[in-house]
Design a protein around this motif. Sequence first.
Motif, PDB file in Angstrom:
ATOM      1  N   VAL A  27       0.756  -0.990  -0.245  1.00  0.00           N
ATOM      2  CA  VAL A  27      -0.106  -0.011  -0.106  1.00  0.00           C
ATOM      3  C   VAL A  27       1.066   1.577  -0.152  1.00  0.00           C
ATOM      4  O   VAL A  27       1.350   1.679   0.986  1.00  0.00           O
ATOM      5  CB  VAL A  27      -0.887   0.303   1.149  1.00  0.00           C
ATOM      6  N   LEU A  28       1.150   2.165  -1.287  1.00  0.00           N
ATOM      7  CA  LEU A  28       1.555   3.134  -0.915  1.00  0.00           C
ATOM      8  C   LEU A  28       1.227   4.252  -0.909  1.00  0.00           C
ATOM      9  O   LEU A  28       0.946   5.677  -0.107  1.00  0.00           O
ATOM     10  CB  LEU A  28       2.609   3.706  -2.094  1.00  0.00           C
ATOM     11  N   LEU A  29      -1.081   4.533  -1.291  1.00  0.00           N
ATOM     12  CA  LEU A  29      -1.581   5.707  -0.656  1.00  0.00           C
ATOM     13  C   LEU A  29      -2.663   4.610  -0.303  1.00  0.00           C
ATOM     14  O   LEU A  29      -2.819   3.994  -1.191  1.00  0.00           O
ATOM     15  CB  LEU A  29      -1.473   6.664  -1.957  1.00  0.00           C
ATOM     16  N   ASP A  30      -3.558   4.830   0.861  1.00  0.00           N
ATOM     17  CA  ASP A  30      -5.060   4.761   1.076  1.00  0.00           C
ATOM     18  C   ASP A  30      -4.931   5.972   1.931  1.00  0.00           C
ATOM     19  O   ASP A  30      -4.981   6.763   2.803  1.00  0.00           O
ATOM     20  CB  ASP A  30      -4.423   3.798   2.429  1.00  0.00           C
ATOM     21  N   TYR A  31      -6.168   6.647   1.163  1.00  0.00           N
ATOM     22  CA  TYR A  31      -7.084   8.029   1.818  1.00  0.00           C
ATOM     23  C   TYR A  31      -8.489   7.813   1.658  1.00  0.00           C
ATOM     24  O   TYR A  31      -9.125   7.752   0.564  1.00  0.00           O
ATOM     25  CB  TYR A  31      -6.399   8.748   0.787  1.00  0.00           C
ATOM     26  N   VAL A  32      -8.815   8.238   2.634  1.00  0.00           N
ATOM     27  CA  VAL A  32     -10.597   8.908   2.497  1.00  0.00           C
ATOM     28  C   VAL A  32     -11.262   9.916   2.948  1.00  0.00           C
ATOM     29  O   VAL A  32      -9.693  10.480   3.515  1.00  0.00           O
ATOM     30  CB  VAL A  32     -11.259   7.588   4.019  1.00  0.00           C
TER      31      VAL A  32
END
Length: 92
Positions: A27-32
């Motif tokens: 996971v390089l980016l996890d945005y919510v």
Amino acid sequence: MRLELRRAPHDLRQHGVLEADGQTARVLLDYVTPRYRDFSPGKFVWRSSGLLQAHGFTRLVTSPTMVGAYYDRIGFVKDGRSYVLDLGIVRT
């Protein structure tokens, strides 16, 4: 190979970027966005959707630099500074 996850091309309420490392997805980016941070989008994408398994992944590993990590609340296991989810053993 990189894989981008989002609901629709211009929908940035939830966005993830993964990098393939064999059968491991990193996971390089996890945005919510704040409005959707009740953990259900992450729980669905990472655990319930089957999307990662369909791409041949058996393991998911987060970046050690993730901020405000919620992963332990949806079944990931802490491993050093990262979190790991074995996609063959999904915990409820």
